[in-house]
Write a protein that holds these residues in place. Structure first.
Motif, short mmCIF file in Angstrom:
data_model
loop_
_atom_site.label_atom_id
_atom_site.label_comp_id
_atom_site.label_asym_id
_atom_site.label_seq_id
_atom_site.Cartn_x
_atom_site.Cartn_y
_atom_site.Cartn_z
N VAL A 74 16.63 6.71 -14.73
CA VAL A 74 15.87 5.47 -14.79
C VAL A 74 15.62 5.02 -13.36
CG1 VAL A 74 15.79 3.12 -15.72
CG2 VAL A 74 17.08 4.88 -16.93
N GLY A 75 14.41 4.52 -13.06
CA GLY A 75 14.14 4.19 -11.67
C GLY A 75 13.20 3.02 -11.47
N VAL A 76 13.22 2.50 -10.24
CA VAL A 76 12.27 1.50 -9.78
C VAL A 76 11.75 1.95 -8.42
CG1 VAL A 76 13.37 -0.42 -11.01
CG2 VAL A 76 14.05 0.08 -8.65
N LEU A 77 10.60 1.45 -8.04
CA LEU A 77 10.07 1.71 -6.70
C LEU A 77 10.70 0.76 -5.69
CD1 LEU A 77 6.24 2.29 -7.17
CD2 LEU A 77 8.10 3.96 -7.24
N GLY A 120 3.43 7.86 -11.50
CA GLY A 120 3.01 8.90 -12.43
C GLY A 120 3.75 10.21 -12.20
N MET A 121 3.93 10.58 -10.93
CA MET A 121 4.64 11.82 -10.63
C MET A 121 6.10 11.75 -11.04
SD MET A 121 2.99 12.63 -6.86
CE MET A 121 3.86 14.19 -6.62
N LEU A 122 6.74 10.61 -10.81
CA LEU A 122 8.14 10.46 -11.21
C LEU A 122 8.27 10.47 -12.73
CD1 LEU A 122 9.19 7.78 -8.58
CD2 LEU A 122 10.13 10.08 -8.76
N CYS A 123 7.35 9.80 -13.42
CA CYS A 123 7.39 9.80 -14.88
C CYS A 123 7.20 11.21 -15.43
CB CYS A 123 6.31 8.87 -15.44
SG CYS A 123 6.65 7.11 -15.23
N ASP A 124 6.26 11.95 -14.86
CA ASP A 124 6.02 13.32 -15.31
C ASP A 124 7.25 14.20 -15.09
OD1 ASP A 124 3.46 12.65 -16.04
OD2 ASP A 124 2.51 13.49 -14.24
N ALA A 125 8.07 13.84 -14.10
CA ALA A 125 9.29 14.60 -13.82
C ALA A 125 10.47 14.15 -14.68
CB ALA A 125 9.65 14.47 -12.34
N LEU A 183 12.82 5.92 -2.43
CA LEU A 183 13.20 7.32 -2.60
C LEU A 183 12.49 8.19 -1.58
CD1 LEU A 183 12.97 7.40 -6.49
CD2 LEU A 183 14.93 6.81 -5.06
N VAL A 184 11.32 7.73 -1.09
CA VAL A 184 10.57 8.44 -0.05
C VAL A 184 10.24 7.46 1.07
CG1 VAL A 184 9.63 10.11 -1.68
CG2 VAL A 184 8.35 8.03 -1.19
N ASN A 185 9.73 8.01 2.18
CA ASN A 185 9.54 7.18 3.38
C ASN A 185 8.27 6.34 3.38
OD1 ASN A 185 11.78 7.29 5.05
ND2 ASN A 185 11.15 9.22 6.02
N PHE A 186 7.14 6.93 2.97
CA PHE A 186 5.87 6.23 3.10
C PHE A 186 5.02 6.26 1.83
CE2 PHE A 186 6.94 7.72 7.42
CZ PHE A 186 6.99 6.51 8.07
N GLY A 187 5.54 6.81 0.76
CA GLY A 187 4.76 6.92 -0.46
C GLY A 187 3.72 8.02 -0.39
N LYS A 188 3.91 9.00 0.49
CA LYS A 188 2.98 10.13 0.59
C LYS A 188 3.25 11.13 -0.53
CE LYS A 188 2.44 9.84 5.63
NZ LYS A 188 2.59 10.57 6.92
N GLU A 207 3.71 1.88 0.87
CA GLU A 207 3.12 1.87 2.21
C GLU A 207 1.74 2.51 2.24
OE1 GLU A 207 2.29 1.61 6.24
OE2 GLU A 207 3.61 0.43 4.95
N CYS A 208 1.54 3.61 1.55
CA CYS A 208 0.26 4.32 1.60
C CYS A 208 -0.73 3.85 0.52
CB CYS A 208 0.49 5.83 1.45
SG CYS A 208 1.17 6.59 2.93
N GLY A 209 -0.36 2.86 -0.26
CA GLY A 209 -1.26 2.34 -1.28
C GLY A 209 -1.44 3.28 -2.47
N ARG A 210 -0.48 4.17 -2.69
CA ARG A 210 -0.59 5.14 -3.78
C ARG A 210 0.59 5.01 -4.75
NH1 ARG A 210 -2.59 10.78 -1.09
NH2 ARG A 210 -3.30 11.11 -3.25
#
Length: 266
Positions: A94-97, A112-117, A70-75, A103-106
């Motif tokens: 519903v989603g998966v990574l 957590g941010m996606l769940c909160d949303a 969904l994003v480029n580098f996990g920033k 990439e950024c180790g986060r």
């Protein structure tokens, strides 16, 4: 332009007959409209890149599946920009990574941010929405069929294969939780070679694994599988048992028309 909804899956006129597992709930007779897309690749310099997608999808679907990258580098900033658009979505998500979120180790922070949303992230869980089950996970690489990497030789190769096996087991545990007659499996990596065709053959082994397809084929209540990752792959395929598999990476969807998601009746 409104998308035409794909023909019903998991019980349509051309579906292969299946023996349902004991104890499965048939769910309501009404079909659920499931939209799916992956590989949005939001960057930290983007401005409302997918606002239209999230604002309009409720007109065509009852649930939205997000298939990773969904994003480029996990920033964190990338995720914040994604969420600014995602807040417009009026239906369950519903989603998966994907691999890019790692990439950024986060990755845990991204989850957590996606769940909160409000996104129900599949990290070992399974969910039921209006009588249809949702299970799955990111998946992993390793190759397909006779070319799938086996645990032979160097310790590093054996460790790699063990990672693939454990990932498939993790996804199987998610599927096993479901008690719904109609279910959708979300992945990022492909479970079949069919939907990576069109990509250079040299990288097929890095686009998915037959282990995922073998896992799916152990269950009779899987109506369809959606995944992303293979930007130049084919839009459709099937597991060995005949379960429909759809590549919903956004670059693939763009070859099918103007609609930035694909809709299925389940």
């Amino acid at each position: 332009m409104k998308p035409s909804t794909d023909a019903p899956v998991g019980g349509g006129a051309h579906a292969d007959p299946q023996t349902l597992q004991p104890g499965l709930a048939p769910g309501p007779p009404k079909r659920l409209r499931v939209a799916a897309v992956g590989d949005l690749h939001v960057g930290e310099t983007h401005d409302r890149p997918h606002r239209e997608l999230f604002d309009r999808v409720h007109q065509d679907a009852d649930v939205l599946c997000l298939c990773g990258d969904l994003v480029n580098f996990g920033k964190i900033r990338e995720v914040e920009i994604l969420l600014e658009d995602l807040r417009g979505c009026q239906i369950p998500m519903v989603g998966v990574l994907g691999n890019h979120e790692h990439e950024c180790g986060r990755a845990d922070e991204v989850i957590g941010m996606l769940c909160d949303a409000g996104v129900q992230m599949l990290t070992g869980q399974a969910y039921e929405i209006e009588g249809v089950g949702f299970a799955g996970g990111k998946g992993f690489i390793g190759g397909f069929g006779r070319y799938m990497l086996s645990a032979f030789g160097e310790a590093s190769i054996k460790a790699f294969v063990q990672e693939a096996v454990e990932d498939a087991n993790h996804i199987e545990n998610s599927i096993r939780m479901l008690r719904t007659e109609r279910s959708v499996v979300l992945l990022h990596y492909s479970p079949v070679v069919d939907t990576v065709m069109g990509e250079p053959p040299e990288i097929h082994a890095f686009l998915g694994s037959s282990r995922l397809g073998e896992t799916i084929d152990r269950y009779d209540n899987i109506s369809l599988v959606v995944h992303g990752h293979a930007h130049r792959g084919a839009p459709e395929g099937r597991t060995n048992k005949g379960t429909p598999v759809y590549n919903v990476a956004l670059p693939v969807l763009k070859t099918l028309g103007e609609t930035p998601y694909r809709v299925f009746e389940v």
